[in-house]
Design an enzyme around this catalytic site. Structure first.
Site, short mmCIF file in Angstrom:
data_model
loop_
_atom_site.label_atom_id
_atom_site.label_comp_id
_atom_site.label_asym_id
_atom_site.label_seq_id
_atom_site.Cartn_x
_atom_site.Cartn_y
_atom_site.Cartn_z
N LEU A 1 127.56 -12.14 121.10
CA LEU A 1 126.68 -12.98 121.90
C LEU A 1 125.26 -12.45 121.72
CD1 LEU A 1 128.69 -13.22 125.27
CD2 LEU A 1 128.62 -14.91 123.43
N ASP A 2 124.28 -13.33 121.77
CA ASP A 2 122.89 -12.89 121.69
C ASP A 2 122.58 -11.95 122.86
OD1 ASP A 2 122.55 -14.53 119.50
OD2 ASP A 2 121.71 -16.19 120.67
N LYS A 3 121.58 -11.12 122.67
CA LYS A 3 121.21 -10.14 123.69
C LYS A 3 121.02 -10.77 125.06
CE LYS A 3 117.67 -6.69 124.85
NZ LYS A 3 116.46 -5.97 124.39
N THR B 1 122.09 -13.70 126.10
CA THR B 1 123.17 -14.60 126.49
C THR B 1 124.23 -13.78 127.22
OG1 THR B 1 122.79 -16.09 124.62
CG2 THR B 1 124.96 -16.17 125.66
N ARG C 1 121.47 -22.87 120.59
CA ARG C 1 120.02 -22.89 120.85
C ARG C 1 119.30 -23.79 119.85
NH1 ARG C 1 118.88 -16.66 120.68
NH2 ARG C 1 116.74 -17.27 121.23
#
Length: 233
Positions: free
Chosen positions: A62-64, A66, A168
């Site tokens: 997961l993105d930082k 998110t 996104r």
């Protein structure tokens, strides 16, 4: 550092990742990571994975900024099984996002190939009038609007492919970027009072192991997401 463990058995660890924490170390990463937490609490993962020195036990990321549900393998056998499930698109994922504006359709499918933006290879994008991309690959996202507000909407997203930054990029492409997403929404992206990160949350994850076990996990939204919901709806 504390990260909520949603589920634990001999094969997998399921976490509710907080926002603001990177999954694994890297050249641009500072501060503690999910990997640091795993090595401290579950040291057996240190030998698991394709690159256990950097990403022990990590099957997906997961993105930082998110938050949400994330599954980690405790042994190499489960890692290989989960890796295959992700590659074959047999893992069902649902995300919640607060987005700018009000989509015209309550339900829809975004099918736009995603590739590297030539002028900025660290970013991903879809091909538009003046933006060119390299290495475009199929990317499909289903969405459903859960709630309309005056200036914002709460959207449920189901990615059918797993491209980097897919949700996104796709939301930006249809004109409704995730709130506070300065990378894909631009520096003037809408951002509710009190919110300071992209409001994207991995809500649930489901999959079946080959022996027939069907597993389903849900992660509660973090406090900042709850506060943002109260302020915009």
């Amino acid at each position: 550092m504390q990260i909520q463990t949603i589920y634990l058995d001999k094969d997998v660890i399921v976490l509710n990742k907080p926002p603001g924490i990177s999954v694994h170390p890297g050249s641009s990463v500072s501060g503690p990571t999910v990997v640091d937490f795993l090595l401290e609490k579950f040291p057996e993962v240190k030998a698991v994975g394709d690159d256990p020195k950097m990403r022990p036990g990590i099957v997906h990321r997961l993105d930082k900024d998110t938050s949400g549900v994330m599954v980690v393998s405790r042994n190499q056998k489960s890692f290989e099984k989960l890796k295959e499930l992700f590659q074959k698109r047999l893992v069902e994922k649902l995300y919640w996002a607060i987005v700018c504006g009000r989509p015209k359709e309550r339900r829809g499918v975004i099918s736009l190939p995603i590739g590297r933006v030539i002028k900025n290879p660290l970013k991903r994008g879809v091909e538009e009038n003046k933006r060119k991309i390299r290495g475009a690959r199929e990317a499909v996202t289903e969405y459903k609007v859960l709630k309309f507000g005056k200036h914002y909407s709460l959207v449920e997203l189901s990615p059918k492919t797993g491209r980097m930054h897919q949700l996104r990029v796709h939301l930006k492409a249809i004109g409704h970027p995730v709130v506070c997403d300065k990378i894909y929404g631009g520096k003037n992206v809408c951002c509710p009072d009190g919110a300071d990160r992209q409001m994207l949350h991995a809500r649930s994850l489901s999959f079946s192991f080959p022996e027939g076990r069907r597993l389903h996990f849900e992660a509660d939204v973090p406090q900042d997401f709850t506060v943002a919901l109260r302020r915009v709806f």
